[in-house]
Design an enzyme around this catalytic site. Sequence first.
Site, PDB file in Angstrom:
ATOM      1  N   TRP A   1     -23.356 -40.335 -18.259  1.00 12.78           N
ATOM      2  CA  TRP A   1     -24.039 -39.426 -17.336  1.00 12.78           C
ATOM      3  C   TRP A   1     -24.196 -40.079 -15.962  1.00 12.78           C
ATOM      4  CZ3 TRP A   1     -29.118 -39.930 -15.227  1.00 12.78           C
ATOM      5  CH2 TRP A   1     -29.554 -38.806 -14.528  1.00 12.78           C
ATOM      6  N   HIS A   2     -24.403 -41.396 -15.930  1.00  9.77           N
ATOM      7  CA  HIS A   2     -24.515 -42.097 -14.651  1.00  9.77           C
ATOM      8  C   HIS A   2     -23.156 -42.210 -13.952  1.00  9.77           C
ATOM      9  CE1 HIS A   2     -28.334 -43.438 -16.519  1.00  9.77           C
ATOM     10  NE2 HIS A   2     -28.754 -43.480 -15.268  1.00  9.77           N
ATOM     11  N   GLY A   3     -22.086 -42.241 -14.720  1.00 11.22           N
ATOM     12  CA  GLY A   3     -20.755 -42.348 -14.141  1.00 11.22           C
ATOM     13  C   GLY A   3     -19.729 -42.588 -15.230  1.00 11.22           C
TER      14      GLY A   3
END
Length: 479
Positions: free
Chosen positions: A397-399
């Site tokens: 989700w962060h990357g």
Amino acid sequence: MSLTQLLIFLGIALGFRLALSLRPAAEGGRGWFLLTVSALAVFWLQPAMPIRNLDFWLPLATLGLAVWGWIFTTPREARGGRENYTALGVLAGVVLAVALTRFVSLEGVITPSRPPQLGLVAAGLVILAGVSALWMRFSSPQSRWLSAGMAALLLLFLAIKVPVLAEGVSAGLRTLVGQSAARAAASDLRWLGFSYIAFRLIHTLRDRQTGRLPLVNLREYVVYALFFPALTAGPIDRLERFIKDLRKPLETLSVDLMAAGPRLAMGLLKKFVLADSLAMAALGPQNAAQLQSTGWAWAALYAYSLQIFLDFSGYTDLAIGLGRLFGIQLPENFNAPYLKPNLTQFWNNWHMTLTQWFRAYFFNPLTRSLRSAKPPLAIPWVILITQLSTMVLIGLWHGVTWNFVLWGVWHGLGIFVQNRYSDWAKPLAARLEDHPRLKALAQGGGVILTFHFVSLGWVWFALPTAADALRVFRVLLGL
């Protein structure tokens, strides 16, 4: 959100509350005021983009997604009415007002760059209105439509987060507006707040699917999805909790100021004084390349651990303080996570609204599915699969990069080991209840161990490649 933007929002909030204190009968317009300001904030907070006019089109797409989320989650018979059409008119008016600023300056006034021509904006609004009208006429909050909506949001997330896909999308958009596709890069697509908005929309789609979502009008839904204090970095609120605050009368200005003032002051101190000061020495791509000694490597790692906490929790304090001035009590997101004695408690107190979202919509359903499997899986395997997959998804989700995957694996395996150890050590923990000093010593040791495990995990998080992270690990270990 920059300090200047924050101060302007604070001035807007205080001006609004002072106006209401002079004319209390106007409190009924609070929802309309928040709708207008939140829609404007979507354009104003959007960062500059290398692709022509994308800093206008992405905010317009954000408004469209919010409207479509409401359509998908609202029964057909509740979609009409004067109030809902008025909300659509307000949103269209905001878009046209932003577009008209192209005649005020050659640079951007609300948007970072000059808005596109009015004919293009009108065409965009017509397309959005046409699609919305078709969905209002033919869609219904049935499982297949809701599932399709969630799938579309996930695909859109992948399109802007997976580097190779994002680069392809950038190349296509550059070609569309007559720019060089050869200069396309994944970093071209910086869609303000999309991750948080997508989580809020998926929450409403899924809760409508399970019959738990309350009925709201378009104005309430869009204000919830785009509430500007929480737009860029959370917290991730729930619709049913948010609208209770939106619908209830405001407290007196003095009460809200007493509650909001300390949070705003603490947020300013954390984010713009302490975190920004630590950022100069904190671990990052540039500082990591210069690290040679073990001592300086640990100092940079400690600085990053404190900086990321102060920056993120400081923003949460600011969001909660601003929200309170508008009568919205946003949920807490941090509760002294670095002082927790084990990894499970750390994640129960770090970015709490994110972990609660994943627990509700992924971890718990997956756990129930695995436990009901035939033949059933052994409990340790269920714990390993659910914890590992949940943390990897939080990392992604962060990357969508290998370093975020490794960060998720780091925490997933850590929680599994801690869970198994805690189960094995229950008899010992019970005996410590009769020895307060030994118990306090064990708790202190757990805090130190957990803090260092989390800090070492930040190496994966802070650096762009696994090679960079492994080099820093070698320096930290004196190899």
